[in-house]
Motif scaffolding. Sequence first.
Motif, short mmCIF file in Angstrom:
data_model
loop_
_atom_site.label_atom_id
_atom_site.label_comp_id
_atom_site.label_asym_id
_atom_site.label_seq_id
_atom_site.Cartn_x
_atom_site.Cartn_y
_atom_site.Cartn_z
N SER A 64 0.79 -1.23 0.00
CA SER A 64 0.00 0.00 0.00
C SER A 64 0.83 1.28 0.00
N THR A 65 2.11 1.19 0.30
CA THR A 65 2.94 2.40 0.33
C THR A 65 4.13 2.21 -0.59
N GLY A 66 4.83 3.26 -0.82
CA GLY A 66 6.05 3.20 -1.63
C GLY A 66 7.29 3.12 -0.76
N MET A 67 7.14 2.60 0.45
CA MET A 67 8.26 2.55 1.39
C MET A 67 9.28 1.49 0.96
N THR A 68 10.54 1.77 1.25
CA THR A 68 11.58 0.79 0.98
C THR A 68 11.55 -0.28 2.07
N GLN A 69 12.26 -1.38 1.84
CA GLN A 69 12.33 -2.43 2.85
C GLN A 69 12.94 -1.90 4.14
N GLN A 70 13.95 -1.05 4.02
CA GLN A 70 14.61 -0.50 5.21
C GLN A 70 13.64 0.38 6.00
N GLU A 71 12.84 1.16 5.32
CA GLU A 71 11.86 2.01 6.01
C GLU A 71 10.79 1.18 6.70
N ILE A 72 10.33 0.12 6.02
CA ILE A 72 9.34 -0.77 6.63
C ILE A 72 9.94 -1.43 7.87
N ALA A 73 11.17 -1.89 7.75
CA ALA A 73 11.85 -2.55 8.88
C ALA A 73 11.95 -1.60 10.07
N PHE A 74 12.32 -0.37 9.81
CA PHE A 74 12.45 0.61 10.87
C PHE A 74 11.09 0.88 11.53
N LYS A 75 10.06 0.95 10.73
CA LYS A 75 8.72 1.25 11.25
C LYS A 75 8.18 0.14 12.13
N VAL A 76 8.37 -1.13 11.72
CA VAL A 76 7.78 -2.23 12.49
C VAL A 76 8.73 -2.79 13.53
N GLY A 77 10.02 -2.41 13.51
CA GLY A 77 10.94 -2.82 14.54
C GLY A 77 11.64 -4.14 14.31
N VAL A 78 11.90 -4.47 13.04
CA VAL A 78 12.68 -5.66 12.71
C VAL A 78 13.79 -5.24 11.77
N ASN A 79 14.69 -6.16 11.43
CA ASN A 79 15.74 -5.77 10.50
C ASN A 79 15.29 -5.96 9.06
N GLN A 80 16.04 -5.37 8.15
CA GLN A 80 15.65 -5.37 6.74
C GLN A 80 15.66 -6.77 6.15
N GLY A 81 16.51 -7.64 6.65
CA GLY A 81 16.56 -9.01 6.15
C GLY A 81 15.26 -9.76 6.41
N ARG A 82 14.65 -9.52 7.56
CA ARG A 82 13.36 -10.16 7.86
C ARG A 82 12.27 -9.65 6.92
N VAL A 83 12.30 -8.37 6.65
CA VAL A 83 11.32 -7.80 5.72
C VAL A 83 11.49 -8.44 4.34
N ASN A 84 12.72 -8.61 3.91
CA ASN A 84 13.00 -9.23 2.63
C ASN A 84 12.49 -10.67 2.60
N GLU A 85 12.70 -11.42 3.68
CA GLU A 85 12.23 -12.80 3.74
C GLU A 85 10.71 -12.87 3.59
N VAL A 86 10.01 -11.94 4.22
CA VAL A 86 8.55 -11.94 4.15
C VAL A 86 8.09 -11.59 2.74
N ILE A 87 8.67 -10.55 2.16
CA ILE A 87 8.21 -10.06 0.86
C ILE A 87 8.60 -11.02 -0.27
#
Length: 150
Positions: free
Chosen positions: A61-84
């Motif tokens: 729903s947003t144009g946020m980068t993986q790093q920005e999403i990670a920062f917002k939800v409180g996990v590291n960028q690698g976890r965000v990448n694994e999910v996406i």
Amino acid sequence: MATLKEFEEALREHGMNMALALLERLRERDRATRTVKPARRLTGQKMTPELARAILDLHASTGMTQQEIAFKVGVNQGRVNEVIKRGKWLSDDPLAPEAVARDKALARMRGDPKPRKPARPAAKSATKRDKGASAPRRSGCQGQLVFGDL
């Protein structure tokens, strides 16, 4: 190709103070417009299916980068990448590889001697293991002596 640091040193050597001042103003503008501040870390949250779905929602729903999403939800960028990219953490299965790894890591942090394995569903009988356990296998190890051989 020169690095920015080498470029800055060359400006200093040639006494180009106006260019150095301009470079510093550009750095300040860059720092002010960053959405993720460098060197700021949050305590990692436990990955859950709900958190994974929230990550997917933010990504869609947003144009946020993986790093920005990670920062917002409180996990590291690698976890965000694994999910996406790989769809990890989307199920509640306790035998999923990522859940097993998480539980082992938590057990190590607590100092448990060995983490308990979740009960696996019974699949096939263990007759093949029982057959192999009755007689020792000696094929392929000709150079090794067994204590009873002497």
